[in-house]
Design a protein around this motif. Structure first.
Motif, PDB file in Angstrom:
ATOM      1  N   ASP A 250       0.850  -1.180   0.000  1.00 40.64           N
ATOM      2  CA  ASP A 250       0.000   0.000   0.000  1.00 40.64           C
ATOM      3  C   ASP A 250       0.893   1.239   0.000  1.00 40.64           C
ATOM      4  O   ASP A 250       2.120   1.137  -0.072  1.00 40.64           O
ATOM      5  CB  ASP A 250      -0.976  -0.023   1.178  1.00 40.64           C
ATOM      6  CG  ASP A 250      -0.280   0.021   2.535  1.00 40.64           C
ATOM      7  OD1 ASP A 250       0.923   0.382   2.592  1.00 40.64           O
ATOM      8  OD2 ASP A 250      -0.925  -0.312   3.544  1.00 40.64           O
ATOM      9  N   ASP A 251       0.294   2.418   0.098  1.00 36.20           N
ATOM     10  CA  ASP A 251       1.097   3.636  -0.014  1.00 36.20           C
ATOM     11  C   ASP A 251       1.912   3.934   1.235  1.00 36.20           C
ATOM     12  O   ASP A 251       2.658   4.911   1.272  1.00 36.20           O
ATOM     13  CB  ASP A 251       0.213   4.830  -0.382  1.00 36.20           C
ATOM     14  CG  ASP A 251      -0.998   4.982   0.519  1.00 36.20           C
ATOM     15  OD1 ASP A 251      -1.045   4.296   1.566  1.00 36.20           O
ATOM     16  OD2 ASP A 251      -1.894   5.766   0.188  1.00 36.20           O
TER      17      ASP A 251
ATOM     18  N   THR B 297      -4.775   0.343  -9.631  1.00 36.50           N
ATOM     19  CA  THR B 297      -3.506   1.047  -9.823  1.00 36.50           C
ATOM     20  C   THR B 297      -2.688   0.350 -10.892  1.00 36.50           C
ATOM     21  O   THR B 297      -2.628  -0.885 -10.938  1.00 36.50           O
ATOM     22  CB  THR B 297      -2.705   1.082  -8.505  1.00 36.50           C
ATOM     23  OG1 THR B 297      -3.508   1.656  -7.472  1.00 36.50           O
ATOM     24  CG2 THR B 297      -1.429   1.894  -8.671  1.00 36.50           C
TER      25      THR B 297
ATOM     26  N   GLY C  80       2.574   2.821 -10.335  1.00 35.93           N
ATOM     27  CA  GLY C  80       1.885   3.379  -9.178  1.00 35.93           C
ATOM     28  C   GLY C  80       0.959   4.513  -9.509  1.00 35.93           C
ATOM     29  O   GLY C  80       0.804   5.454  -8.727  1.00 35.93           O
TER      30      GLY C  80
ATOM     31  N   ALA D 215       3.367   0.261  -5.509  1.00 40.26           N
ATOM     32  CA  ALA D 215       2.434   0.499  -4.413  1.00 40.26           C
ATOM     33  C   ALA D 215       1.063   0.865  -4.966  1.00 40.26           C
ATOM     34  O   ALA D 215       0.964   1.681  -5.883  1.00 40.26           O
ATOM     35  CB  ALA D 215       2.949   1.605  -3.508  1.00 40.26           C
TER      36      ALA D 215
ATOM     37  N   GLN E  62      -2.539   2.690  -4.852  1.00 42.63           N
ATOM     38  CA  GLN E  62      -3.021   3.968  -4.346  1.00 42.63           C
ATOM     39  C   GLN E  62      -4.360   3.795  -3.639  1.00 42.63           C
ATOM     40  O   GLN E  62      -5.111   2.849  -3.905  1.00 42.63           O
ATOM     41  CB  GLN E  62      -3.163   4.962  -5.493  1.00 42.63           C
ATOM     42  CG  GLN E  62      -1.870   5.204  -6.258  1.00 42.63           C
ATOM     43  CD  GLN E  62      -0.788   5.775  -5.381  1.00 42.63           C
ATOM     44  OE1 GLN E  62      -0.984   6.793  -4.712  1.00 42.63           O
ATOM     45  NE2 GLN E  62       0.369   5.111  -5.354  1.00 42.63           N
TER      46      GLN E  62
END
Length: 565
Positions: free
Chosen positions: A157-158, A228, A232, A255, A257
């Motif tokens: 994840d972010d 995504t 990314g 990653a 978003q």
């Protein structure tokens, strides 16, 4: 008599390179020859003169080991067009088709984790060449399947935390007559998800260029992960392209978003102001990733779509089939509306469908013999260039565009950008004239309104291009692909009608029929990618080494080409 043809695939190969309507959403389709578990092809009657045999062996190209359980699919062509047979390789990798009718066939071999190959290919993206059986022969067709390429990496994840259970979707970059498009690679026999560490491995990929998407679908509103694209971004246009070579492994960690998922809701009504129960609604992006399809179940025409991420969408609405519907729904209605979804719910939409554009006109004939076809068997249709409902208007009337006895026709339900074409064997489209201007290959925008007085001219004059290809030593080549494409076209013209590909027949000669009269370029290659002829960059590269020629009405043109290496 027995002939032997052994196919060897190298492990490493170089890649050659109605209302407002949005861009056409590619419809996922299984490629020819992909095995469908649990589905058996229909039984085929075997003609009495079926005396030829096809047999061979399927192995792994890197080890030579037999591929037990490999699926071999055989399709007939020409007079054998109804032939569709399949077989499984035994423990030694062997298969056999008995009692085959002589003629042209396409043969494919596939197995999960390996790249599907067609008989006659040296690399998976080559255009397949038909194999020709002769009477009383046993044709040996061996396959050496390369292992598929791999895109691997870690998904987080972010904040850098690994994400498990997220689907990874490889989108192939393809070329078509209407331009470049992204299409999910449905040849893969299994879906791909990240594991508990966020690691993923998308395997079995054919050589090509891909865009990789991570998708987490949710019907819940509020903060959540959104689709995504590598590296990314939530915008497919900003995605980084991934080149995968033969059996190559490519890393692509990224990653996902997050964003606020919202609701899109509103009301669907017909052009008469009636609610549209059972209407089909499709919310789509430029790719088919994250596409949402639903039926309007509320009798009042209300609809609601939950879990929609911010972004640009097209909302397509079409009325249900006419069976059991009120009289005012006998005409199929539809519309496409552009939507910009932000971080707040999009509510109160009023979507009104329409019957689309109506086109009226007349078909005339130019014949060297004075004959004309049976009008009842001639049908004019609008070839939609940019719509979601298919290449023809979504009319419930199968007689849409059929000719009356006086040669007149009416097409209903037109939308988007349309080219006008005619379905009638033995006759060739010569021209389409509107208000004195030639729009044969220039799309008409349906938003300009209805059309009357369209003139469609058919001719029985037939053009043919016949040729042969010589290799670097001047000897006749027996394995090649010829691409023919236009020299120059008028502004706004779609080149699809003028682009053709030919492979040699059994006598080593290539033949192309019914090319429109025009100036052309022709180039011969040992192999090209399956969609290379529609790639403007490929055609531009071929232009400097191609042979130019002009094809006049009714002309048979003979060409002698040199193989381009």
């Amino acid at each position: 008599m027995r002939r032997s043809r052994v196919l060897v695939c190298v492990a490493i190969a170089a890649l050659s390179s109605a209302s407002s309507v949005g861009a056409q959403a590619p419809i996922p389709q299984l490629p020819t020859g992909t095995p469908m578990p649990g589905v058996q092809p229909p039984a085929q009657s075997v003609p009495a003169d079926a005396v030829a045999t096809i047999e061979g062996r399927v192995t792994a190209s890197d080890t030579g080991s037999p591929l037990r359980g490999a699926h071999i699919q055989l399709y007939g062509s020409g007079p054998n067009a109804r032939v569709n047979r399949s077989a499984r390789a035994d423990r030694d990798g062997r298969y056999r088709f008995d009692r085959m009718t002589p003629g042209p066939y396409t043969i494919l071999a596939s197995r999960p984790g390996f790249v599907t190959m067609r008989a006659g290919q040296k690399s998976p993206r080559e255009r397949a060449i038909l194999w020709l059986l002769s009477p009383a022969e046993t044709e040996r067709v061996d396959f050496a399947l390369p292992r598929g390429g791999v895109i691997f990496g870690r998904l987080t994840d972010d904040t850098g935390e690994p994400l498990a259970g997220i689907q990874l979707i490889p989108l192939r970059v393809l070329h078509s007559p209407n331009g470049e498009r992204l299409q999910p690679d449905n040849s893969l026999p299994f879906s791909n998800h990240s594991d508990d560490r966020g690691d993923f491995r998308v395997a079995g990929l054919a050589p090509g260029t891909y865009v990789l998407a991570a998708q987490h679908q949710s019907d819940e509103d509020g903060e959540n992960l959104v689709t995504t694209f590598y590296p990314g971004t939530t915008n497919a246009k900003q995605a980084r392209r991934i080149r995968v070579g033969m059996s190559e492994q490519v890393g692509a960690s990224f990653a996902m978003q997050s964003g606020r998922l919202v609701r899109v809701s509103g009301y669907v009504q017909s052009s008469n102001g009636h609610p549209l129960p059972n209407a089909r609604i499709m919310l789509r992006t430029e790719t088919t990733v994250g596409i949402r399809v639903l039926r309007v179940e509320d009798a009042s025409g209300q609809f609601e779509i939950s879990g929609v991420a911010p972004g640009e969408y097209t909302l397509d609405v079409s009325s249900a089939s006419t069976g059991g519907m009120p009289d005012f729904f006998k005409q199929t209605e539809f519309t496409s509306v552009k939507l910009s979804v932000g971080t707040e719910d999009l509510t109160g939409l009023v979507i009104t469908t329409g019957a689309g554009t109506t086109v009226t006109g007349r078909v005339t004939y130019e014949s060297s013999t004075g004959r004309s076809p049976d009008a009842a068997k001639v049908q004019v249709y609008a070839a939609i260039q940019d719509g979601p409902f298919g290449m023809r208007p979504p009319s419930a009337d199968r007689n849409n565009g059929l000719l009356a006895e006086d040669g007149s026709f009416t097409i209903t339900g037109g939308y988007g950008k349309m080219l006008f074409r005619v379905g009638r064997p033995g006759w060739q489209l010569k021209s389409v004239i509107l208000d004195g201007g030639d729009i044969t290959d220039v799309p008409y925008d349906a938003s300009r309104g209805n059309i009357s007085g369209l003139e469609v001219v058919l001719t029985d004059e037939r053009q043919e291009v016949i040729g042969k290809v010589a290799d670097a030593f001047g000897k006749p080549a027996t394995r090649y692909v010829v691409i023919v494409f236009p020299g120059e076209l008028g502004e706004g013209a779609v080149p699809g009608r003028f682009i053709r590909v030919a492979t040699p027949q059994q006598d080593g000669i290539f033949r192309l029929t019914n090319l429109p009269p025009a100036s052309y370029l022709a180039a011969a290659f040992e192999a090209i990618d399956q969609d290379a002829e529609f790639d403007p960059a490929f055609r531009e590269r071929a232009r400097s080494r191609a042979t130019s020629f002009h094809l006049s009405p009714g002309q048979t043109r003979e060409l002698e080409l040199a193989l381009i290496e």
